[in-house]
Design a protein around this motif. Structure first.
Motif, PDB file in Angstrom:
ATOM      1  N   LEU A   1      -9.997  -9.123  -4.132  1.00 19.77           N
ATOM      2  CA  LEU A   1      -9.164 -10.287  -4.447  1.00 19.77           C
ATOM      3  C   LEU A   1      -8.981 -10.442  -5.946  1.00 19.77           C
ATOM      4  O   LEU A   1      -7.866 -10.715  -6.422  1.00 19.77           O
ATOM      5  N   ALA A   2     -10.047 -10.255  -6.718  1.00 18.40           N
ATOM      6  CA  ALA A   2      -9.961 -10.389  -8.177  1.00 18.40           C
ATOM      7  C   ALA A   2      -9.034  -9.337  -8.780  1.00 18.40           C
ATOM      8  O   ALA A   2      -8.403  -9.578  -9.808  1.00 18.40           O
ATOM      9  N   ALA A   3      -8.945  -8.178  -8.110  1.00 15.37           N
ATOM     10  CA  ALA A   3      -8.067  -7.109  -8.594  1.00 15.37           C
ATOM     11  C   ALA A   3      -6.623  -7.292  -8.126  1.00 15.37           C
ATOM     12  O   ALA A   3      -5.770  -6.461  -8.431  1.00 15.37           O
ATOM     13  N   GLY A   4      -6.365  -8.362  -7.380  1.00 13.73           N
ATOM     14  CA  GLY A   4      -4.997  -8.650  -6.963  1.00 13.73           C
ATOM     15  C   GLY A   4      -4.632  -8.190  -5.566  1.00 13.73           C
ATOM     16  O   GLY A   4      -3.502  -8.365  -5.129  1.00 13.73           O
ATOM     17  N   TRP A   5      -5.561  -7.598  -4.851  1.00 14.54           N
ATOM     18  CA  TRP A   5      -5.314  -7.141  -3.492  1.00 14.54           C
ATOM     19  C   TRP A   5      -5.628  -8.257  -2.507  1.00 14.54           C
ATOM     20  O   TRP A   5      -6.372  -9.182  -2.821  1.00 14.54           O
ATOM     21  N   GLY A   6      -5.096  -8.138  -1.305  1.00 11.68           N
ATOM     22  CA  GLY A   6      -5.531  -8.995  -0.220  1.00 11.68           C
ATOM     23  C   GLY A   6      -6.731  -8.325   0.426  1.00 11.68           C
ATOM     24  O   GLY A   6      -6.818  -7.093   0.466  1.00 11.68           O
ATOM     25  N   ALA A   7      -7.667  -9.117   0.923  1.00 14.24           N
ATOM     26  CA  ALA A   7      -8.853  -8.545   1.555  1.00 14.24           C
ATOM     27  C   ALA A   7      -9.413  -9.507   2.587  1.00 14.24           C
ATOM     28  O   ALA A   7      -9.261 -10.725   2.458  1.00 14.24           O
ATOM     29  N   ASN A   8     -10.059  -8.920   3.601  1.00 12.54           N
ATOM     30  CA  ASN A   8     -10.649  -9.711   4.666  1.00 12.54           C
ATOM     31  C   ASN A   8     -11.847  -8.983   5.236  1.00 12.54           C
ATOM     32  O   ASN A   8     -11.806  -7.773   5.444  1.00 12.54           O
TER      33      ASN A   8
END
Length: 190
Positions: A130-137
Motif C-alpha cells: 500500500l505504501a508503494a502505491g499498490w492495492g493489497a489484501n
C-alpha cells in the motif's frame, strides 16, 4: 525528544486494504516485489528464527490453484458458495504472495510467538504494498487451512502452514471507509 515521522503516521492512520477481487494488472515487477518482501521481512522476529517464508503465486500458477480449491471443496462436501469463494481468489488473482509459517524448534521461542511473527509479516507486506502505491489484501479462507490443499498446492511440510495469501496489484476502485473500532471500548488502563 523523539523525532516524529508525520507521513508514516498519517499513512498508518489512513491505510485501507483493497479487496482482492478489485485488483488487476499491472502488478509489481520482480525488483519491486523484492523490495516489498524486504520490507515485510523486517518484521518483529523474537530470537531471529525467521519462522516464515514466501511463495510467489504468479498469474500462471493461479488456475491450477483454483482447480485444486474446487476439487478440495467438493471432496470436503462444502457448500457450493464456500467452494466458489475458495476458488475465486485464484480465479481472479494476478499476483499473490503466500506467507508460509515455518514452525522451528526452539527452547526459548514458543510456537505461538512464531505464529505472531508470521502474522506480522502478512501485515507488513500489505502495508509495504500500500505504501508503494499498490492495492493489497490479506486473504486466507478454508482452502488456506486445508492440509491437503497446502500440501498439493504449495508442497508444504508438516511443520508449515499458510499464514496468509497477500494479493497485490493495481486497484480499480477505492473502497469506502469502513467502521473502525471504538477505542474506548477496547482499552483498559492499569
Amino acid at each position: 525528544m523523539p523525532t516524529p515521522n508525520p507521513a508514516a503516521l498519517d499513512f498508518l492512520l489512513t491505510r485501507r486494504s483493497r479487496p482482492a477481487k478489485t485488483l488487476t494488472t499491472p502488478v509489481p515487477d520482480h525488483a519491486t516485489l523484492m523490495q516489498l518482501l524486504t520490507a515485510a521481512a523486517r518484521t518483529p522476529d523474537h530470537g531471529k528464527l525467521e519462522p516464515w517464508r514466501f511463495i510467489i503465486i504468479n498469474a500462471a500458477a493461479m488456475p491450477p490453484l483454483a482447480t485444486l480449491a474446487q476439487q478440495r471443496g467438493e471432496a470436503l462436501a462444502l457448500d457450493p458458495e464456500q467452494v466458489a469463494k475458495g476458488r475465486a481468489q485464484f480465479d481472479q488473482g494476478h499476483l499473490a504472495v503466500a506467507v508460509i509459517e515455518v514452525q522451528k524448534p526452539s527452547a526459548k521461542i514458543p510456537v505461538l510467538e512464531q505464529t505472531y511473527s508470521a502474522g506480522a509479516v502478512c501485515v507488513a507486506l500489505v502495508n509495504a504494498a500500500l505504501a508503494a502505491g499498490w492495492g493489497a489484501n490479506w486473504l486466507s479462507g478454508w482452502a488456506s487451512h486445508d492440509r491437503t490443499f497446502m500440501q498439493q498446492g504449495f508442497d508444504l511440510a508438516p511443520h508449515e502452514r499458510i499464514a496468509g495469501i497477500i494479493h497485490i496489484g493495481t486497484e480499480t476502485s477505492t473502497p469506502p471507509e469502513r467502521p473502525r473500532p471504538q477505542l474506548e471500548n477496547l482499552i483498559t488502563w492499569l
